[in-house]
Motif scaffolding. Structure first.
Motif, PDB file in Angstrom:
ATOM      1  N   LYS A  33     -14.970  32.661 -76.121  1.00  9.11           N
ATOM      2  CA  LYS A  33     -15.449  31.070 -76.315  1.00  9.11           C
ATOM      3  C   LYS A  33     -15.304  29.811 -75.361  1.00  9.11           C
ATOM      4  O   LYS A  33     -14.690  30.662 -74.909  1.00  9.11           O
ATOM      5  N   ALA A  34     -15.820  29.196 -74.553  1.00  8.12           N
ATOM      6  CA  ALA A  34     -15.642  28.508 -74.221  1.00  8.12           C
ATOM      7  C   ALA A  34     -14.216  27.828 -74.235  1.00  8.12           C
ATOM      8  O   ALA A  34     -14.097  27.387 -75.868  1.00  8.12           O
ATOM      9  N   LYS A  35     -13.585  27.312 -73.418  1.00  3.11           N
ATOM     10  CA  LYS A  35     -12.129  26.345 -73.927  1.00  3.11           C
ATOM     11  C   LYS A  35     -12.815  24.802 -74.254  1.00  3.11           C
ATOM     12  O   LYS A  35     -13.250  24.285 -73.187  1.00  3.11           O
ATOM     13  N   GLU A  36     -12.239  24.190 -75.753  1.00  6.09           N
ATOM     14  CA  GLU A  36     -12.945  23.313 -75.571  1.00  6.09           C
ATOM     15  C   GLU A  36     -11.059  22.281 -76.242  1.00  6.09           C
ATOM     16  O   GLU A  36     -10.871  23.741 -76.293  1.00  6.09           O
ATOM     17  N   ASP A  37     -11.138  21.357 -75.861  1.00  9.70           N
ATOM     18  CA  ASP A  37     -10.037  20.449 -76.586  1.00  9.70           C
ATOM     19  C   ASP A  37     -10.191  19.131 -76.595  1.00  9.70           C
ATOM     20  O   ASP A  37     -11.190  19.092 -76.667  1.00  9.70           O
ATOM     21  N   THR A  38      -8.678  18.566 -77.070  1.00 12.22           N
ATOM     22  CA  THR A  38      -9.285  17.659 -77.740  1.00 12.22           C
ATOM     23  C   THR A  38      -7.657  16.904 -77.528  1.00 12.22           C
ATOM     24  O   THR A  38      -6.426  16.816 -77.890  1.00 12.22           O
ATOM     25  N   VAL A  39      -8.065  15.328 -77.718  1.00 10.49           N
ATOM     26  CA  VAL A  39      -7.115  14.231 -77.190  1.00 10.49           C
ATOM     27  C   VAL A  39      -6.631  13.991 -78.493  1.00 10.49           C
ATOM     28  O   VAL A  39      -7.354  13.145 -79.199  1.00 10.49           O
ATOM     29  N   ILE A  40      -4.897  14.407 -78.400  1.00 11.22           N
ATOM     30  CA  ILE A  40      -4.409  13.776 -79.524  1.00 11.22           C
ATOM     31  C   ILE A  40      -3.658  12.841 -79.567  1.00 11.22           C
ATOM     32  O   ILE A  40      -2.900  11.916 -81.042  1.00 11.22           O
ATOM     33  N   PHE A  41      -3.469  12.139 -78.800  1.00  9.57           N
ATOM     34  CA  PHE A  41      -2.136  11.352 -78.452  1.00  9.57           C
ATOM     35  C   PHE A  41      -3.155  10.315 -76.500  1.00  9.57           C
ATOM     36  O   PHE A  41      -3.038  11.442 -75.477  1.00  9.57           O
ATOM     37  N   PHE A  42      -3.240   9.468 -76.410  1.00 14.94           N
ATOM     38  CA  PHE A  42      -3.658   9.287 -75.410  1.00 14.94           C
ATOM     39  C   PHE A  42      -3.050   7.251 -74.879  1.00 14.94           C
ATOM     40  O   PHE A  42      -3.156   6.496 -76.528  1.00 14.94           O
ATOM     41  N   ARG A  43      -2.509   7.175 -74.262  1.00 13.94           N
ATOM     42  CA  ARG A  43      -2.467   5.630 -73.777  1.00 13.94           C
ATOM     43  C   ARG A  43      -2.482   5.012 -71.905  1.00 13.94           C
ATOM     44  O   ARG A  43      -2.593   5.334 -71.539  1.00 13.94           O
ATOM     45  N   PRO A  44      -4.126   4.594 -72.319  1.00  8.66           N
ATOM     46  CA  PRO A  44      -4.445   4.114 -71.627  1.00  8.66           C
ATOM     47  C   PRO A  44      -3.886   3.260 -70.081  1.00  8.66           C
ATOM     48  O   PRO A  44      -2.557   2.877 -70.955  1.00  8.66           O
ATOM     49  N   PRO A  45      -4.047   3.613 -69.196  1.00  6.45           N
ATOM     50  CA  PRO A  45      -3.538   2.114 -68.112  1.00  6.45           C
ATOM     51  C   PRO A  45      -3.482   0.811 -68.357  1.00  6.45           C
ATOM     52  O   PRO A  45      -4.826   0.188 -69.710  1.00  6.45           O
ATOM     53  N   GLU A  46      -2.602   0.138 -68.573  1.00  6.11           N
ATOM     54  CA  GLU A  46      -2.555  -1.164 -68.901  1.00  6.11           C
ATOM     55  C   GLU A  46      -2.022  -1.115 -70.087  1.00  6.11           C
ATOM     56  O   GLU A  46      -1.296  -2.184 -70.265  1.00  6.11           O
TER      57      GLU A  46
END
Length: 129
Positions: A53-66
């Motif tokens: 299957k095509a590899k997919e992923d999920t963002v489980i933690f994110f902190r953007p610039p700033e």
């Protein structure tokens, strides 16, 4: 140390849940730093059943610039909950830390205080880097 938790929309951690602890030692420009942890959506079973299957992923933690812009020369600690897997299965993760300017968490700006990060499995006192 400044402690930051996941967004308030995240469920609280249960004692049996797996988590990571991210320790960021900031420089003079923490607003340039962004962090994310991505999880592969496909589990791999112990017997390595093939799944083309095509590899997919999920963002489980994110902190953007700033996000960290007010954390100049501070140590910031983030606790990141890791979703469970099925019994006998494993999952791949990608940890991505970026610097918008391109110099990374650069230099010891204040005395001999080093900058950078450490990612621990569980609590830092457990020593699992």
């Amino acid at each position: 140390m400044a402690a930051l938790n996941n967004d308030s929309t995240d469920p609280p951690l249960l004692p049996s849940e797996v988590f990571l602890t991210l320790e960021l030692r900031m420089d003079f420009y923490p607003g340039e730093i962004s962090v994310q942890l991505r999880m592969d959506n496909e589990e791999t079973s112990i017997n390595r059943e093939a799944a083309a299957k095509a590899k997919e992923d999920t963002v489980i933690f994110f902190r953007p610039p700033e996000y960290y812009k007010d954390r100049v020369n501070e140590i910031v600690v983030e606790r990141i909950s890791i979703p469970g897997t099925s019994p006998g299965a494993s999952r791949q993760f990608s940890f991505i830390i970026s610097d918008r300017y391109g110099d990374g968490l650069c230099c010891s700006w204040v005395g001999d205080k080093p900058t950078g990060y450490t990612l621990y499995e569980g609590d830092p006192s457990d020593g699992q880097v």
